[in-house]
Design a protein around this motif. Structure first.
Motif, short mmCIF file in Angstrom:
data_model
loop_
_atom_site.label_atom_id
_atom_site.label_comp_id
_atom_site.label_asym_id
_atom_site.label_seq_id
_atom_site.Cartn_x
_atom_site.Cartn_y
_atom_site.Cartn_z
N TRP A 326 -42.29 -66.94 -31.71
CA TRP A 326 -42.18 -65.77 -32.58
C TRP A 326 -42.69 -66.08 -33.99
CZ3 TRP A 326 -41.18 -60.77 -31.69
CH2 TRP A 326 -40.86 -59.95 -32.76
N GLU A 327 -42.56 -67.35 -34.40
CA GLU A 327 -42.93 -67.73 -35.77
C GLU A 327 -44.43 -67.69 -35.99
OE1 GLU A 327 -40.84 -69.32 -33.86
OE2 GLU A 327 -38.94 -68.92 -34.90
N HIS A 328 -45.23 -67.85 -34.93
CA HIS A 328 -46.68 -67.79 -35.08
C HIS A 328 -47.12 -66.32 -35.08
CE1 HIS A 328 -50.97 -68.46 -34.45
NE2 HIS A 328 -50.75 -69.71 -34.81
N PRO A 329 -48.05 -65.92 -35.96
CA PRO A 329 -48.40 -64.50 -36.08
C PRO A 329 -49.25 -63.94 -34.95
CG PRO A 329 -49.77 -65.81 -37.56
CD PRO A 329 -48.73 -66.74 -36.99
N VAL A 330 -49.68 -64.77 -33.97
CA VAL A 330 -50.61 -64.25 -32.96
C VAL A 330 -49.99 -63.11 -32.16
CG1 VAL A 330 -49.98 -65.89 -31.15
CG2 VAL A 330 -52.28 -64.93 -31.21
N HIS A 331 -48.66 -63.10 -32.01
CA HIS A 331 -48.05 -62.01 -31.23
C HIS A 331 -48.19 -60.67 -31.94
CE1 HIS A 331 -44.30 -61.40 -33.60
NE2 HIS A 331 -44.48 -62.67 -33.92
N LEU A 332 -48.26 -60.68 -33.28
CA LEU A 332 -48.47 -59.44 -34.02
C LEU A 332 -49.84 -58.85 -33.70
CD1 LEU A 332 -47.05 -60.39 -37.54
CD2 LEU A 332 -45.94 -59.00 -35.78
N TYR A 333 -50.84 -59.71 -33.57
CA TYR A 333 -52.19 -59.25 -33.26
C TYR A 333 -52.29 -58.73 -31.83
CZ TYR A 333 -53.59 -61.26 -37.69
OH TYR A 333 -53.72 -61.53 -39.02
N LEU A 334 -51.59 -59.38 -30.91
CA LEU A 334 -51.59 -58.89 -29.53
C LEU A 334 -50.93 -57.52 -29.44
CD1 LEU A 334 -52.13 -59.29 -26.53
CD2 LEU A 334 -49.98 -60.55 -26.38
N LYS A 335 -49.83 -57.35 -30.15
CA LYS A 335 -49.13 -56.07 -30.12
C LYS A 335 -49.96 -54.99 -30.80
CE LYS A 335 -44.63 -58.32 -30.01
NZ LYS A 335 -43.45 -58.74 -30.80
N ARG A 336 -50.61 -55.33 -31.91
CA ARG A 336 -51.47 -54.35 -32.58
C ARG A 336 -52.63 -53.96 -31.67
NH1 ARG A 336 -53.13 -52.68 -37.81
NH2 ARG A 336 -50.93 -52.90 -38.38
N ALA A 337 -53.24 -54.95 -31.02
CA ALA A 337 -54.37 -54.66 -30.13
C ALA A 337 -53.93 -53.79 -28.96
CB ALA A 337 -54.99 -55.96 -29.63
N LYS A 338 -52.78 -54.10 -28.38
CA LYS A 338 -52.27 -53.31 -27.25
C LYS A 338 -51.97 -51.89 -27.68
CE LYS A 338 -51.76 -56.16 -23.63
NZ LYS A 338 -52.26 -55.88 -22.26
N ALA A 339 -51.31 -51.73 -28.83
CA ALA A 339 -50.98 -50.39 -29.32
C ALA A 339 -52.23 -49.61 -29.68
CB ALA A 339 -50.04 -50.49 -30.53
N ASP A 340 -53.20 -50.29 -30.31
CA ASP A 340 -54.46 -49.62 -30.66
C ASP A 340 -55.24 -49.18 -29.44
OD1 ASP A 340 -53.97 -49.89 -33.32
OD2 ASP A 340 -55.50 -51.40 -33.72
N SER A 341 -55.07 -49.88 -28.32
CA SER A 341 -55.81 -49.52 -27.12
C SER A 341 -55.34 -48.18 -26.54
CB SER A 341 -55.68 -50.62 -26.05
OG SER A 341 -54.37 -50.68 -25.54
N LEU A 342 -54.17 -47.72 -26.99
CA LEU A 342 -53.65 -46.41 -26.57
C LEU A 342 -53.84 -45.34 -27.63
CD1 LEU A 342 -50.25 -47.58 -25.00
CD2 LEU A 342 -52.43 -47.22 -23.83
N ALA A 343 -54.14 -45.75 -28.85
CA ALA A 343 -54.20 -44.82 -29.97
C ALA A 343 -55.44 -43.93 -29.90
CB ALA A 343 -54.19 -45.59 -31.29
N TYR A 344 -55.23 -42.64 -30.12
CA TYR A 344 -56.31 -41.65 -30.17
C TYR A 344 -57.17 -41.65 -28.90
CZ TYR A 344 -54.82 -42.10 -35.01
OH TYR A 344 -54.06 -42.17 -36.15
N GLY A 345 -56.53 -41.97 -27.79
CA GLY A 345 -57.25 -41.97 -26.52
C GLY A 345 -57.52 -43.37 -26.01
N THR A 346 -57.27 -43.57 -24.72
CA THR A 346 -57.52 -44.89 -24.12
C THR A 346 -59.02 -45.10 -23.93
OG1 THR A 346 -57.40 -44.00 -21.88
CG2 THR A 346 -55.33 -44.75 -22.89
N ALA A 347 -59.39 -46.33 -23.59
CA ALA A 347 -60.80 -46.62 -23.29
C ALA A 347 -61.29 -45.77 -22.13
CB ALA A 347 -60.98 -48.11 -22.99
N GLY A 348 -60.42 -45.55 -21.14
CA GLY A 348 -60.79 -44.70 -20.02
C GLY A 348 -61.04 -43.26 -20.43
N HIS A 349 -60.22 -42.76 -21.34
CA HIS A 349 -60.43 -41.40 -21.86
C HIS A 349 -61.80 -41.30 -22.54
CE1 HIS A 349 -59.55 -37.62 -24.07
NE2 HIS A 349 -60.19 -38.21 -25.06
N HIS A 350 -62.13 -42.30 -23.34
CA HIS A 350 -63.40 -42.26 -24.08
C HIS A 350 -64.60 -42.47 -23.15
CE1 HIS A 350 -61.77 -41.80 -28.11
NE2 HIS A 350 -60.85 -42.68 -27.80
#
Length: 363
Positions: A326-350
């Protein structure tokens, strides 16, 4: 053809934003804040919006903004993505601002001025997963009062004003007014928290008689510039992973010297470079209209979303045991990337939207 390379002004803007983030948004402070009841960086937002005037980049100068373009906003979002900065820039300075720019009338102009100055934060009261082209509005308007509930609204907990689309138009509602209830939700991405917004007779100001145009413009710009944020996330993951595998030794040699890891990182580098091209194309198309903005946005999101997720997953794996903590910030980037992949339409939608735009629908 438009030059998609970064201009000197854009590079100067990048340098200024990166320096500011280095002072106000280091990984340790982001991690510490994410575990509190106040995950947003209010001091950082004040520095970005008030100190640097970045909240008004897309707002014309006569309305109190900077009169810049989507290209400059894209540079800012790249740096915010690199820092997983917990600020409502995408939701307020891009999506809400673009929606207001599509409205006419003094009410919208006045609200634009307050958002551009950073005095107020505006959020479109739609789920973060809502995509351009979706027309279902969960809130209804009756006699000037709003009723209904919207879930998954990003950054609503720090919003001063909500832009609420209904079948009868786009309305503005102050979050401090009676009849408005904002309740935080458990969010995957702790740096962009979600909330449920309930309207129970809230009085609203009409901004536009038809919500479809401003909402569509806001969501299109949000999806197009989200690719730049995803680029920033992917670049950080690649840069930090390359640095780590050069330093981490195993069997008396850097783990980065093993051929299997070289191939994985080389492939990721190619994907990040391609993401930059797609993101820059989308930003330029939104700024100049030199290419079809809908097409450029669909291409950028269809490509950038999975690359950002893969870059974060590779970073987590190649950091080994330390990446799982938890102390390493890489999990924040994974969560941001995962959440962004759903934001304003998925890749499949686009991808489906892209197929329709080029007249090649799925069989």
């Amino acid at each position: 053809m438009t030059d998609l390379l970064y201009s000197e002004e854009e590079e100067a803007l990048r340098s200024a934003v990166r320096d500011l983030l280095a002072d106000h948004c280091d990984a340790a402070s982001v991690l510490a804040r994410a575990e509190t009841a106040e995950p947003h960086g209010r001091a950082l937002w004040k520095a970005l919006a008030d100190g640097m005037g970045l909240a008004g980049l897309l707002v014309p100068e006569e309305l109190g903004g900077q009169g810049a373009t989507h290209r400059e906003a894209a540079v800012v979002l790249e740096e915010l993505g690199r820092a997983v900065a917990p600020v409502p820039y995408l939701t307020s300075a891009v999506v809400a601002t673009e929606a207001l720019l599509a409205c006419e009338g003094e009410a919208a102009r006045e609200l634009l001025g307050s958002l551009a100055s950073g005095r107020r934060i505006g959020v479109l009261a739609m789920p973060l997963s809502h995509a351009h082209g979706d027309t279902l509005f969960p809130v209804r308007e009756t006699g000037g009062a709003l009723h209904g509930r919207v879930t998954g609204v990003a950054d609503a907990v720090v919003a001063d004003v909500l832009l609420v689309p209904t079948e009868s138009g786009l309305h503005a509602v102050d979050t401090a007014d009676s009849g408005v209830d904002v309740v935080p939700q458990t969010s995957l991405d702790l740096t962009r928290p979600l909330a449920t917004v309930t309207f129970d007779g809230a009085r609203a100001r009409l901004l536009a008689p038809d919500a479809r145009l401003p909402v569509g413009q806001g969501l299109r710009a949000g999806a197009g510039l989200l690719a730049s944020e995803q680029l920033g996330v992917a670049e950080w993951c690649l840069t930090e992973t390359v640095r780590y595998v050069k330093e981490r030794h195993q069997f008396n040699r850097p783990v980065g010297s093993f051929q299997a890891l070289k191939h994985r990182l080389a492939q990721l580098w190619l994907e990040v470079v391609n993401t930059r091209a797609a993101a820059r194309h989308a930003a330029d198309a939104l700024a100049t209209g030199s290419d079809e903005p809908h097409l450029a946005t669909a291409v950028a999101q269809a490509y950038a979303a999975p690359v950002a997720v893969r870059a974060a997953e590779e970073a987590l794996q190649l950091h080994g045991g330390i990446g799982m903590t938890w102390e390493h910030p890489v999990h924040l980037y994974l969560k941001r990337a995962k959440a962004d992949s759903l934001a304003y339409g998925t890749a499949g939608h686009h991808r489906a939207a892209l197929a329709e735009l080029v007249a090649l629908p799925a069989p």
